[in-house]
Design an enzyme around this catalytic site. Structure first.
Site, short mmCIF file in Angstrom:
data_model
loop_
_atom_site.label_atom_id
_atom_site.label_comp_id
_atom_site.label_asym_id
_atom_site.label_seq_id
_atom_site.Cartn_x
_atom_site.Cartn_y
_atom_site.Cartn_z
N LYS A 81 0.87 -1.17 0.00
CA LYS A 81 0.00 0.00 0.00
C LYS A 81 0.91 1.23 0.00
O LYS A 81 1.94 1.24 0.70
CB LYS A 81 -0.87 -0.03 1.26
N SER A 131 -9.81 -0.80 7.27
CA SER A 131 -9.24 -0.53 5.95
C SER A 131 -8.53 -1.71 5.30
O SER A 131 -8.15 -1.63 4.14
CB SER A 131 -8.26 0.65 6.03
N SER A 135 -9.72 1.68 3.10
CA SER A 135 -8.84 2.45 2.24
C SER A 135 -7.83 1.62 1.45
O SER A 135 -7.30 2.10 0.45
CB SER A 135 -8.07 3.47 3.08
#
Ligand SMILES: [Mg+2]
Ligand SMILES: [Zn+2]
Lengths: 490, 486, 91
Positions: A83, A182, A158
């Site tokens: 990420k 997330s 997210s």
């Protein structure tokens, strides 16, 4: 395996086996993923960047290690993508924000060092909601990621890039971060496994902070087995993170291979009320039945503070974020507004132009909750209520070994469906948020599909630092159903 | 109307740790810009703080030295405000649970003359907390440059009660605080290097009243004279304003050392809203009594306590003690020398006059003479004083050879022997010279016989002159008296 | 919420549209947060850390850090090994 064109469909453990038996090299594996990315990422947009040359160099080094019999672990030569909030030296870290567009990290996060020490090919940078603020990956300054199961829908967030990359078979394994769901929510919406470890299990050093007291890094994969393997590599006490916990890391991958005796699972009644999609309810009920049939005892429990978890979370997370994000100011390493004429301008304009709407909204909300005259009513009160939420879980775990819930009240929703209504977006984290507030480990495993073929996830919440047990319960189910292996057609 | 000033001070002191407060990169002064940085110092995305144990230990030491109550538990808070010298735009500090509470600083006001002791008083402290320093801004014509080398260095903030009443007291307070901190090896406290910085809260009120007036916070007091002049100016400004019927507004003002006046920076309405909250990246500190005990066992003697002991137990004159007691290495040197000598007050005199003179000479060419490698060891100085006391060498000769001892590292005995400077105590020779002196100056002899005590000095002088100062003055005195008044 | 005051605290310049939109949205969020005011938290210790510990610290042994080049590599503007900012007066 002889057909190298299908390497990218394999799981981490299959890749590990194939590398070990010499069916393919790490270079071939890496090339397979790179060509898959080139093939499908135009549609999915899971990646913000990837450094092809660097990945191939790492792969070649892995192959050399293997040739000389010096591999560094079972995942040596297997790609793991990050990420875009996790530092890797020399690579970008944009946090999906315009303000970090030109930034390159001059250091490695602790998890990145651990991956490198395990011989992993540290791969590309994955899309997210800007600074991990959101539940749909629509808040990326570089455009949203699409759900591989339905390109008109969100992948969750997210860590939407991390979940979509695994679902689209652009990476076998990825890392995300989970502050209020997330990792688990996008895993659920994309039909893959995603896990948030106990707070303190994995070092946060090198993870661009959203809410320091809630953030944890965790893995995504097709199977629970892979998640166990990857978690084992990234876990452990880190002297550079004062909140990382000095408790030994057992071999999770060994632990899940041991025979496991069915135990007691709790079903919090507050999680099964209104607001849950019918298909989600049906799938979860089937999963509950599966466990019952296997000899698990399922009991109703109560987590009465559940409805408070969203306001508590948003007060705490935005307050911490407003302070954590103050460093992105246009002075030292973030982009500076060209319209700034004085020092105050540098801040207000660089941040006004560099941040997206949700980030601005949360920074303002967070600053408000800490501001003079409001601290006691907001931040302090939220911290006290957080204690009540933790107490609820403590009580529940006197009765049960793990808690079973849906991961998300709905399957993947359409782009734009919730983006103009912050509260409805905030509510999509209703089942995951309290786990972060209590610091507990939680995992989302694919447990079914809607009538329209959208994945549904089941969440299991475990006791603090009992990831081994939690993974074993999850693996019991996942080993048999293997729903994360189903592949969307792209 | 007559007004009195009420002043409280906030003093920031840099602790002399080797590494920074929340990360293990070096501290230092005068290094080239931005070379004492790392991800934590620069506040890069993902960097996290880890506290420095030594900084906490040193803060406890300061707390004990200043008789504070040491917290059983203290924690870290974030103080949020934007400024280019602060990498994270929040400062890690301590808000509601500081490491030390209360405490006191003993101050001494100037005496009637430099050789007379002044009055002493206790100034109350509010609290001491630990925080991280910010970087350094240098201002140019059209822009400013930032160097983060100083950012993240441990900084102790010592906050006094509004318990100082004049610029002279402010000066005395800073001097005393600095002596304590330097002697405890907490910080060199060099204001020029920014190791000690000071803000003052100043208000005035009619003499005889007890409520506090509206306070003005004065910033940018970066030198000792700046503190004194700034505070003096601000008291004058406020007094004049009140006398002219104006009201004082609560504000922050800056001292402009070049123009020598204070100017407004921000009013109460513009005051910062710091949004303090507990830093989620750091765990709290628990200070167990055992730790405090251990630290208190090797606490240095407080400078004023030491001064009293020198005066009362060792009979050292005030002037010497006041020169000694601000300087711990000098005191250690002195005590070592005194322990080898029967006349400690003479040793003290030698240390504060002759030794310090040589040290400051040599500091000009070879940087930073420290007394550990002093060319004249304490034992060697003691030997010199003993030689005077025993009448082997005269005081004048001793004064002459001391610089040579310092330059050559030779002992007094060696130099005296080499140069044949032993004092003449041979009775016959002195008697001959005394008789000669009397016959050369019958006037003086008569005056002395006539009862004029002082007249003997002229005779002594001529004997000393004849021996180039090497005659033992005690024997000369005895001999002259015997010859003059049989 | 005094949005101008808080936006200034957060040092974020808002466009007039954002300002208007946020005013409404954040107002709604604050109403939603009202739930918190009803909770009885008397005598409850606040949770600052999920798993609190004491004295997590390091020894005072320095390591080397960045060179000035490394430190300034991402800087939008630098000169003489330092970060350039528009002229600031002490605040
Ligand atoms: Mg202060
Ligand atoms: Zn301070």
């Amino acid at each position: 395996m002889t057909d190298h064109s299908e390497i990218f469909t394999l799981t981490g453990s299959e890749l590990s086996d194939g590398l070990a038996s010499g069916q393919f090299s790490s270079e071939e594996v890496t090339k397979s993923y790179l060509s898959r990315i080139k093939e499908v990422d135009d549609k999915v947009h899971a990646f913000l960047s990837y450094d092809e040359e660097d990945m191939l160099d790492q792969a070649k080094s892995s192959d050399q290690r293997r040739a000389s019999g010096k591999i560094l672990g079972p995942l040596d030569g297997v790609p793991v993508c990050l990420k875009d909030v996790i530092s890797a030296k020399g690579q970008p870290l944009t946090a999906a924000s315009k303000i970090l567009e030109k930034y390159r990290s001059p250091y490695d996060a602790t998890v990145t060092i651990k991956l490198k020490k395990a011989g992993v090919v540290v791969g590309g940078r994955l899309n997210l909601d800007e600074f991990a603020m959101g539940s749909s990956t629509e808040n990326s300054a570089y455009g949203p990621t699409c759900n591989p199961w339905d390109l008109g829908r969100v992948p969750g967030g997210s860590s939407g890039g991390s979940s979509a990359a695994v679902a689209a078979r652009e990476a076998p394994l990825t890392l995300g971060s989970d502050t209020g769901g997330s990792i688990r929510q996008p895993a659920s919406l994309c039909g893959v496994v995603g896990m948030k470890p106990t707070y303190g299990r994995v070092s946060r050093y090198g993870l661009a902070a959203f809410a320091s007291s809630l953030d944890q890094i965790g893995p995504f994969s097709q199977t629970v087995e892979d998640t166990a393997q990857l978690l084992e590599i990234i876990s452990g006490h880190d002297p550079l993170d004062s909140t990382s916990y000095p408790t030994p890391v057992p071999s999770f991958s060994n632990e899940i291979r041991q025979p496991f005796k069915p135990c007691k699972l709790g079903l919090p009644k507050e999680f099964f009320g209104t607001g849950m999609d019918d298909d989600v309810r049906k799938s979860i009920e089937q999963s509950i039945q599966w466990y019952r049939d296997k000899g698990y005892e399922l009991v109703e429990i109560s987590l009465p503070t559940t409805e408070l978890s969203i306001p508590v979370y948003y007060v705490i997370a935005t307050a911490e974020a407003s302070s954590n994000l103050a460093r992105y100011d246009g002075i030292r390493y973030t982009s500076r507004s060209e319209h700034a004429e004085n020092a105050i301008d540098v801040y207000a304009k660089s941040r006004g132009e560099g941040f997206g709407e949700e980030v601005k909204r949360r920074c303002i909300l967070g600053a408000y909750g800490l501001s003079s005259g409001y601290y006691d009513a907001y931040y302090l009160r939220a911290q006290k209520t957080r204690t009540l939420i933790r107490n609820d879980f403590d009580k529940a775990f006197e009765q049960v070994d793990a808690i079973l819930t849906p991961t998300s009240p709905t399957p993947a929703f359409k782009f734009g469906e919730k983006s103009e209504d912050p509260i409805s977006m905030y509510l999509s984290d209703i089942y995951t948020i309290s786990t972060n507030l209590a610091g507990l480990p939680g995992i989302s495993i694919p447990c079914g599909f809607t009538e329209n073929g959208l994945p549904i996830g089941m969440q299991l919440i475990g006791q603090a630092f009992e990831e081994g047990k939690l993974l074993s319960i999850a693996h019991d189910y996942d080993r048999e159903l293997q729903l994360g292996r189903s592949q969307p057609s792209l | 109307m007559d007004y009195e000033a009420v002043i409280g001070l906030e003093v920031h002191v840099q602790l002399n740790t080797k590494s920074k407060m929340f990360t293990r990169v070096s501290t230092g002064f005068g290094k080239s810009p931005n070379t004492l940085t790392n991800p934590v110092v620069l506040g890069l995305p993902g960097a996290l703080p880890v506290m420095n144990r030594d900084a906490i230990e040193k803060s406890i030491k300061v707390g004990l030295l200043l008789s504070c109550k040491i917290a059983e538990v203290c924690k870290w808070d974030r103080k949020n405000y934007f400024y280019p010298d602060m990498p994270k735009n929040y400062q890690i500090s301590q808000f509601d649970q500081p490491i030390c509470e209360g405490g006191e600083v003993e101050i001494e006001m100037p005496g009637d003359s430099p050789s007379e002791i002044g009055s002493h008083r206790i100034v109350q402290l509010t609290r001491i907390h630990l925080e991280e320093d910010v970087g350094k801004l240098t201002h140019y014509e059209s822009d400013s440059l930032v160097d983060y080398n100083r950012a993240g260095c441990p900084l102790l903030e010592i906050v006094s009660e509004p318990d100082l009443y004049s610029p002279e007291e402010v000066f005395a307070y800073l001097t005393s605080l600095r002596n304590s901190l330097v002697s405890a090896e907490i910080s060199p406290c060099d204001m020029e290097k920014g190791q000690l910085r000071c803000d003052a809260n100043i208000s005035i009120r009619p003499v005889g009243t007890s409520t506090l007036g509206t306070k003005v916070e004065l910033k940018n007091l970066n030198t000792i004279s700046g503190v004194k002049n700034g505070v003096e100016y601000e008291i004058r400004r406020q007094t004049k304003a009140l006398n002219e019927g104006e009201t004082i507004i609560q504000e922050t003002r800056r001292w402009n050392p070049d123009q020598k006046y204070t100017t407004p920076m921000r009013t109460k309405e513009m005051a910062h809203d710091y949004r303090y909250f507990p830093d989620p990246d750091l765990m709290p500190v628990k200070i167990d009594p055992e730790w405090v005990n251990r630290i208190s066992k090797d606490l240095p003697e407080k400078p004023f306590d030491k001064q009293r002991r020198y005066m009362e137990e060792m009979n050292i004159p005030y002037t010497s003690t006041s020169a000694l007691c601000g300087d711990r290495p000098l005191c250690e040197y002195f005590e070592k020398a005194a322990s080898h000598c029967s006349a400690p007050s003479k040793v003290a005199n030698w240390v504060v006059n002759d030794l310090l003179r040589e040290v400051s000479h040599s500091e000009k060419d070879q940087q930073g003479v420290n007394l550990e490698n002093c060319p004249v060891s304490p034992e060697s100085l003691a030997e010199l004083v003993n030689l005077i006391e025993d009448g082997v060498v005269s005081n004048n000769v001793a004064k002459e050879i001391f610089p040579e001892m310092y330059a050559s590292r030779k002992s007094a005995k060696t130099l005296i022997a080499e140069k044949g400077l032993e004092m003449k105590s041979d009775g016959d020779e002195i008697e001959t010279l005394c008789a000669q002196a009397i016959s050369n100056d019958p006037d003086a002899a008569d005056k002395f016989r006539g009862g004029k005590e002082g007249a003997i000095n002229a005779l002594k002088g001529s004997v000393m002159k004849a021996t180039r100062g090497q005659a033992n003055p005690k024997i000369v005195d005895e001999t002259l008296r015997r010859l003059l008044l049989p | 919420m005094d949005i101008d005051y808080v936006a200034n605290l957060a040092r974020i310049e808002l466009t007039p549209e954002e300002r208007k939109k946020f005013q409404g949205q954040l107002g709604d969020v604050l109403v939603y947060f009202e739930k918190l005011q009803e909770v009885n938290v008397e005598g409850v210790t606040p949770t600052a850390h999920a798993f609190p510990r004491f004295n997590v610290w390091d020894e005072d042994e320095p390591t080397t850090g960045f060179t000035s080049d490394e430190a300034l590599k991402n800087a939008p503007k630098s000169r003489n090994d330092q970060i350039v900012v528009p002229k600031v007066i002490e605040e």
